[in-house]
Design a protein around this motif. Structure first.
Motif: not given
Length: 395
Positions: A5-9
């Motif tokens: 569900t995340e867009t960046t790490t």
């Protein structure tokens, strides 16, 4: 591995303009106190995940772990003289999958000997086989004990921490099959591999759950370049909003790969719901120097999920067969060794396979290979915003 569900790490990508790894490392340390190690080929997943940073020499790109104050220092350095030219947040990427519509096969094409996809791109009539051409597929890995590849040398590397290259998802094995699988499968069924004698390089950059990161992809690209791969197939990416700028860092990576005679081919994305909604080409396929692939069905119609050219950022360059595509799967029993799925993910390895055939036939590499792929596209009487130069054709 990042959550789906995340867009960046939380990591960052840094584009470096100095050709010297040592000079770039010194600058990262001077500007932000980041201790980055240089590498010619690729790095271990542990090193990428735990060190301050890694510089991929052939790409001139660093992947760094940076605190907020270090990120601010890097951002300020972009506007100052020196090698640091771009800083971007590292994205989460996914295997590009479209909702399945069943396992029906083609109603128009006899698939008893070869899949409709092989026939659509003219691979079954081509004398080239891909022999001697190194083709990398960066995806969820490869089912190493699949009977269809018995006796075939497949070079593998995992760039996912804690996971071997063995494909626990299936997506990677399917893409490898379309690009370079057999014409006479040991386990029966129709032949499904476009460049069936190409040298396969299977890089696992997506986890068994189908999720990965920009850094893992760059790691895989660096590995493919170092191993002399003429073609890199990437059925992965991240959705973008209309007008979102493409990644300057991936654009430079693609240009530098082309300069090293490696063509990167990527899926345009599956976010459209045609005819009501067309979504823009996703990351990293929206970069100008990455060959972007849309999908068509066996009627040569645009697949309803296939992303299209929406504005000045990102475009579809060519299309390939992407609906009800039959290929190898990560099954362990006779009835699960193959599967039909759909997506621009399935179209992309068809295009990569054709690129390998053209590379063999004409000894074409880099920009010449790109040009020959585009010139050979079969016109479909459809808007170029949806199909680019058309349906790729074997030489």
């Amino acid at each position: 591995m990042p959550d789906a569900t995340e867009t960046t790490t939380g990591r960052y990508l840094v584009l470096l303009e100095d050709n010297s790894v040592s000079a770039n490392a010194r600058e990262l340390n001077r500007v932000a106190g980041i201790h980055a190690a240089g590498t010619v080929e690729s790095v271990s997943t542990e090193q990428l995940g735990t060190s301050d940073g890694v510089i991929f020499q052939d790409l001139g790109i660093a992947v760094v772990n940076a605190a907020p104050d270090q990120v601010s220092a890097l951002a300020r350095a972009v506007d100052e003289p020196g090698p640091i030219s771009v800083v971007e947040a590292e994205r989460v990427v996914h295997a590009i999958a479209a909702p399945a519509r069943g396992e029906t096969g083609s109603a128009l094409v006899d698939e008893s000997v070869f899949t409709w996809g092989l026939q659509a791109v003219g691979a079954t009539l081509c004398s080239a086989t891909g022999a001697g051409i190194r083709l990398a597929v960066l995806d969820t890995g490869f089912t190493v004990d699949h009977p269809d590849y018995a006796g075939r040398t497949v070079f593998t590397n995992s760039f996912v921490e804690g996971e071997t290259v063995d494909d626990g998802h299936g997506h990677g094995t399917h893409c490898i099959g379309s690009a370079a699988g057999p014409r006479k499968p040991a386990s029966g069924g129709p032949g499904y591999g476009v460049a069936h004698e190409a040298e396969i390089y299977a890089g696992k950059v997506l986890s068994d759950s189908g999720t990965g990161s920009d850094g893992g992809i760059l790691n895989g690209i660096a590995w493919a370049i170092a191993n002399g791969c003429a073609v890199v197939s990437m059925s992965l990416g991240a959705a973008v909003r209309p007008g979102t700028p493409y990644s300057q860092i991936f654009e430079q990576a693609a240009q530098r790969a082309l300069a090293r005679n490696t063509l990167i081919i990527a899926a345009a994305g599956n976010e459209s719901s045609r005819p009501g909604r067309t979504a823009p080409v996703g990351h990293p396929a929206n970069c100008p120097s990455v060959l972007s692939v849309g999908a068509v069905d066996d009627r040569r119609s645009v697949a309803p999920f296939s992303c299209g050219t929406m504005d000045t950022v990102g475009q579809v360059d060519v299309v390939g067969p992407g609906v009800d595509v039959y290929s190898s799967w990560n099954g362990k029993t006779a009835d699960t060794l193959h599967k039909r799925i759909q997506g621009t993910s399935m179209a992309t390895p068809h295009v990569a396979g054709v690129a390998a055939l053209i590379a063999q036939q004409y000894n074409a590499r880099g920009w010449e290979l790109w040009a020959r792929l585009m010139q050979a596209g079969r016109r479909l009487g459809l808007p170029s915003t949806d199909v680019g130069a058309g349906l790729v054709q074997a030489p």
